[in-house]
Design a protein around this motif. Sequence first.
Motif, PDB file in Angstrom:
ATOM      1  N   HIS A   1     -25.103  -9.255   3.586  1.00 27.91           N
ATOM      2  CA  HIS A   1     -26.032  -9.074   4.713  1.00 27.91           C
ATOM      3  C   HIS A   1     -27.133  -7.987   4.545  1.00 27.91           C
ATOM      4  CE1 HIS A   1     -23.571  -5.765   5.784  1.00 27.91           C
ATOM      5  NE2 HIS A   1     -22.411  -6.546   6.005  1.00 27.91           N
ATOM      6  N   ARG A   2     -27.852  -7.700   5.647  1.00 23.88           N
ATOM      7  CA  ARG A   2     -28.877  -6.617   5.325  1.00 23.88           C
ATOM      8  C   ARG A   2     -28.594  -5.218   5.143  1.00 23.88           C
ATOM      9  NH1 ARG A   2     -34.194  -5.913   5.817  1.00 23.88           N
ATOM     10  NH2 ARG A   2     -35.074  -3.984   6.921  1.00 23.88           N
ATOM     11  N   ALA A   3     -27.413  -4.907   5.712  1.00 22.81           N
ATOM     12  CA  ALA A   3     -26.651  -3.484   5.400  1.00 22.81           C
ATOM     13  C   ALA A   3     -26.126  -3.441   4.144  1.00 22.81           C
ATOM     14  CB  ALA A   3     -25.977  -3.017   6.346  1.00 22.81           C
ATOM     15  N   GLY A   4     -25.604  -4.383   3.521  1.00 26.60           N
ATOM     16  CA  GLY A   4     -24.955  -4.388   2.309  1.00 26.60           C
ATOM     17  C   GLY A   4     -23.667  -5.586   2.060  1.00 26.60           C
ATOM     18  N   LEU A   5     -22.717  -5.268   1.590  1.00 21.74           N
ATOM     19  CA  LEU A   5     -21.578  -6.281   1.136  1.00 21.74           C
ATOM     20  C   LEU A   5     -20.464  -5.925   2.223  1.00 21.74           C
ATOM     21  CD1 LEU A   5     -20.745  -8.578  -0.694  1.00 21.74           C
ATOM     22  CD2 LEU A   5     -19.235  -6.567  -1.997  1.00 21.74           C
ATOM     23  N   SER A   6     -20.079  -7.114   2.733  1.00 19.67           N
ATOM     24  CA  SER A   6     -18.813  -7.267   3.686  1.00 19.67           C
ATOM     25  C   SER A   6     -17.751  -8.241   3.174  1.00 19.67           C
ATOM     26  CB  SER A   6     -18.976  -7.559   5.185  1.00 19.67           C
ATOM     27  OG  SER A   6     -19.731  -6.505   5.856  1.00 19.67           O
ATOM     28  N   VAL A   7     -16.337  -7.689   3.057  1.00 20.67           N
ATOM     29  CA  VAL A   7     -15.538  -8.427   2.399  1.00 20.67           C
ATOM     30  C   VAL A   7     -14.868  -9.081   3.952  1.00 20.67           C
ATOM     31  CG1 VAL A   7     -13.352  -8.629   1.247  1.00 20.67           C
ATOM     32  CG2 VAL A   7     -14.886  -7.014   0.289  1.00 20.67           C
ATOM     33  N   ILE A   8     -14.389 -10.471   4.091  1.00 23.73           N
ATOM     34  CA  ILE A   8     -14.115 -10.739   5.547  1.00 23.73           C
ATOM     35  C   ILE A   8     -12.710 -11.850   5.320  1.00 23.73           C
ATOM     36  CG2 ILE A   8     -14.741 -12.239   7.480  1.00 23.73           C
ATOM     37  CD1 ILE A   8     -17.807 -11.128   6.948  1.00 23.73           C
ATOM     38  N   ASP A   9     -11.894 -11.654   6.180  1.00 25.49           N
ATOM     39  CA  ASP A   9     -10.921 -12.539   6.187  1.00 25.49           C
ATOM     40  C   ASP A   9     -11.256 -13.733   6.817  1.00 25.49           C
ATOM     41  OD1 ASP A   9      -8.276 -13.709   6.314  1.00 25.49           O
ATOM     42  OD2 ASP A   9      -7.629 -12.487   8.132  1.00 25.49           O
ATOM     43  N   PRO A  10     -11.164 -14.762   6.034  1.00 25.42           N
ATOM     44  CA  PRO A  10     -11.695 -16.230   6.520  1.00 25.42           C
ATOM     45  C   PRO A  10     -10.964 -16.799   7.748  1.00 25.42           C
ATOM     46  CG  PRO A  10     -10.695 -16.557   4.508  1.00 25.42           C
ATOM     47  CD  PRO A  10     -10.729 -14.991   4.825  1.00 25.42           C
ATOM     48  N   GLU A  11      -9.843 -16.427   7.917  1.00 23.91           N
ATOM     49  CA  GLU A  11      -8.870 -17.000   8.889  1.00 23.91           C
ATOM     50  C   GLU A  11      -9.199 -16.215  10.355  1.00 23.91           C
ATOM     51  OE1 GLU A  11      -6.663 -19.339   8.253  1.00 23.91           O
ATOM     52  OE2 GLU A  11      -7.404 -19.199   6.430  1.00 23.91           O
ATOM     53  N   GLY A  12      -9.313 -14.897  10.307  1.00 23.05           N
ATOM     54  CA  GLY A  12      -9.620 -14.381  11.663  1.00 23.05           C
ATOM     55  C   GLY A  12     -10.942 -13.654  11.913  1.00 23.05           C
ATOM     56  N   GLY A  13     -11.575 -13.535  10.599  1.00 24.93           N
ATOM     57  CA  GLY A  13     -12.932 -12.890  10.632  1.00 24.93           C
ATOM     58  C   GLY A  13     -12.813 -11.309  10.678  1.00 24.93           C
ATOM     59  N   ARG A  14     -11.677 -10.652  10.444  1.00 23.89           N
ATOM     60  CA  ARG A  14     -11.769  -9.478  10.243  1.00 23.89           C
ATOM     61  C   ARG A  14     -12.392  -8.820   9.002  1.00 23.89           C
ATOM     62  NH1 ARG A  14      -7.687  -5.563   8.334  1.00 23.89           N
ATOM     63  NH2 ARG A  14      -6.368  -7.444   7.818  1.00 23.89           N
ATOM     64  N   GLU A  15     -12.976  -7.716   9.257  1.00 25.80           N
ATOM     65  CA  GLU A  15     -13.610  -6.959   8.052  1.00 25.80           C
ATOM     66  C   GLU A  15     -12.630  -6.147   7.218  1.00 25.80           C
ATOM     67  OE1 GLU A  15     -17.927  -5.500   7.745  1.00 25.80           O
ATOM     68  OE2 GLU A  15     -16.758  -3.607   7.978  1.00 25.80           O
ATOM     69  N   LEU A  16     -12.329  -6.581   5.968  1.00 26.60           N
ATOM     70  CA  LEU A  16     -11.437  -5.910   5.067  1.00 26.60           C
ATOM     71  C   LEU A  16     -12.018  -4.931   4.318  1.00 26.60           C
ATOM     72  CD1 LEU A  16      -9.883  -9.041   3.978  1.00 26.60           C
ATOM     73  CD2 LEU A  16      -8.954  -7.517   5.805  1.00 26.60           C
ATOM     74  N   GLY A  17     -13.271  -4.959   4.049  1.00 26.54           N
ATOM     75  CA  GLY A  17     -14.065  -3.719   3.223  1.00 26.54           C
ATOM     76  C   GLY A  17     -15.352  -3.985   3.279  1.00 26.54           C
ATOM     77  N   ARG A  18     -16.339  -2.859   2.913  1.00 20.39           N
ATOM     78  CA  ARG A  18     -17.763  -2.901   3.023  1.00 20.39           C
ATOM     79  C   ARG A  18     -18.251  -1.915   1.915  1.00 20.39           C
ATOM     80  NH1 ARG A  18     -21.908  -2.361   7.474  1.00 20.39           N
ATOM     81  NH2 ARG A  18     -20.673  -4.152   8.359  1.00 20.39           N
ATOM     82  N   PHE A  19     -19.283  -2.441   1.479  1.00 21.95           N
ATOM     83  CA  PHE A  19     -20.080  -1.474   0.558  1.00 21.95           C
ATOM     84  C   PHE A  19     -21.679  -1.431   1.031  1.00 21.95           C
ATOM     85  CE2 PHE A  19     -22.511  -1.253  -3.711  1.00 21.95           C
ATOM     86  CZ  PHE A  19     -22.098  -0.041  -3.888  1.00 21.95           C
ATOM     87  N   PRO A  20     -21.783  -0.298   1.497  1.00 22.41           N
ATOM     88  CA  PRO A  20     -23.427  -0.215   1.953  1.00 22.41           C
ATOM     89  C   PRO A  20     -24.280  -0.462   0.538  1.00 22.41           C
ATOM     90  CG  PRO A  20     -22.128   1.621   2.965  1.00 22.41           C
ATOM     91  CD  PRO A  20     -21.304   0.887   1.839  1.00 22.41           C
ATOM     92  N   TRP A  21     -25.396  -1.414   0.773  1.00 25.45           N
ATOM     93  CA  TRP A  21     -26.330  -1.555  -0.244  1.00 25.45           C
ATOM     94  C   TRP A  21     -27.661  -2.181   0.229  1.00 25.45           C
ATOM     95  CZ3 TRP A  21     -26.109   1.035  -4.830  1.00 25.45           C
ATOM     96  CH2 TRP A  21     -26.796   0.589  -6.027  1.00 25.45           C
ATOM     97  N   ARG A  22     -28.465  -1.333   0.216  1.00 19.96           N
ATOM     98  CA  ARG A  22     -29.915  -1.964   0.611  1.00 19.96           C
ATOM     99  C   ARG A  22     -30.997  -0.998   0.279  1.00 19.96           C
ATOM    100  NH1 ARG A  22     -31.943  -1.838   6.590  1.00 19.96           N
ATOM    101  NH2 ARG A  22     -33.785  -1.591   5.468  1.00 19.96           N
ATOM    102  N   ALA A  23     -32.140  -1.529   0.380  1.00 19.99           N
ATOM    103  CA  ALA A  23     -33.343  -0.511   0.068  1.00 19.99           C
ATOM    104  C   ALA A  23     -33.561   0.137   1.381  1.00 19.99           C
ATOM    105  CB  ALA A  23     -34.591  -1.403  -0.240  1.00 19.99           C
ATOM    106  N   ARG A  24     -34.259   1.463   1.186  1.00 16.22           N
ATOM    107  CA  ARG A  24     -34.692   2.437   1.968  1.00 16.22           C
ATOM    108  C   ARG A  24     -35.872   1.963   2.933  1.00 16.22           C
ATOM    109  NH1 ARG A  24     -33.980   8.401  -0.616  1.00 16.22           N
ATOM    110  NH2 ARG A  24     -31.802   8.277  -1.204  1.00 16.22           N
ATOM    111  N   MET A  25     -36.661   1.025   2.263  1.00 12.06           N
ATOM    112  CA  MET A  25     -37.895   0.651   2.988  1.00 12.06           C
ATOM    113  C   MET A  25     -37.550  -0.581   4.148  1.00 12.06           C
ATOM    114  SD  MET A  25     -39.822  -1.313  -0.046  1.00 12.06           S
ATOM    115  CE  MET A  25     -41.093  -1.994   1.340  1.00 12.06           C
ATOM    116  N   HIS A  26     -38.222  -0.400   5.007  1.00  7.43           N
ATOM    117  CA  HIS A  26     -38.002  -1.408   6.278  1.00  7.43           C
ATOM    118  C   HIS A  26     -38.196  -2.977   5.815  1.00  7.43           C
ATOM    119  CE1 HIS A  26     -36.740  -3.081  10.216  1.00  7.43           C
ATOM    120  NE2 HIS A  26     -37.859  -3.464  10.262  1.00  7.43           N
ATOM    121  N   ALA A  27     -39.290  -3.050   5.422  1.00  2.39           N
ATOM    122  CA  ALA A  27     -39.783  -4.294   4.928  1.00  2.39           C
ATOM    123  C   ALA A  27     -39.318  -4.791   3.620  1.00  2.39           C
ATOM    124  CB  ALA A  27     -41.285  -4.295   4.820  1.00  2.39           C
TER     125      ALA A  27
END
Length: 250
Positions: free
Chosen positions: A65-91
């Motif tokens: 997504h816009r903030a980076g990578l999320s690892v999600i459990d497809p059964e219940g939607g729980r976020e299992l992990g996250r890796f922030p990765w995005r540009a500093r500029m807004h546009a």
Amino acid sequence: FFGFGSSPLLLGDRLVVQVGGPAACVVAFATADGRVLWKSGTDEAGYGSPVPWLRSGRRDVLCFHRAGLSVIDPEGGRELGRFPWRARMHASVNAASPVVVGGGVFVSASYATGGAFLKPGDGARREPAWSGDESLSAHFATPVAVGGFLYGFHGRQESGPDFRCIDAATGKIQWSLDRAGSGSVLAAGRKLLVLMESGEARILEANPARAVELSRFQASGSGARALPALTKDRLFLRDRSHLVCVGPVR
């Protein structure tokens, strides 16, 4: 900035969609009746699509997504992990889908951000084996993985990106076709089908040792930005004004 550009992911009896926004970033719908099964996160959407990830005998969903990578459990939607990765500029956008390769995960953005290879591991917490803007910085076209190597476009779409091959585990550039132009790429066995934004199709070997072009032809008019689809020997693609079927493609 550009509307919605993410494809849904069908997983058995549920459809996983990157919606984006404070109400929910990712939503799973029941295919039988459309009811909401779960909602996950509040991040803004990216333009890549959710990707299934089989690890340690379980199946998760990767969402860039816009903030980076999320690892999600497809059964219940729980976020299992996250890796922030995005540009500093807004546009800016995260537009390429995550790529599972060699047991790890590759994510990439443009805008002086670049790519990151999250090394293999059993835990949901991901650490990059390497990252930077020199190896493979995908603006909107998702690279493909063949045999531990990544093939894709490097650089901003409007600047005439390179098409190159890198070693996914190290980020080492194997070869590069400089200023090739922008487009998208599909892998079919040991071949690459590269569709340029101009509508020209190029067939290359998936060869990490050197760039080998087998053929090229004009498949459509200009403005071919959408990812094409290949089924058997028929290529389906879209330019600015037409849906086109080309074949046989070998």
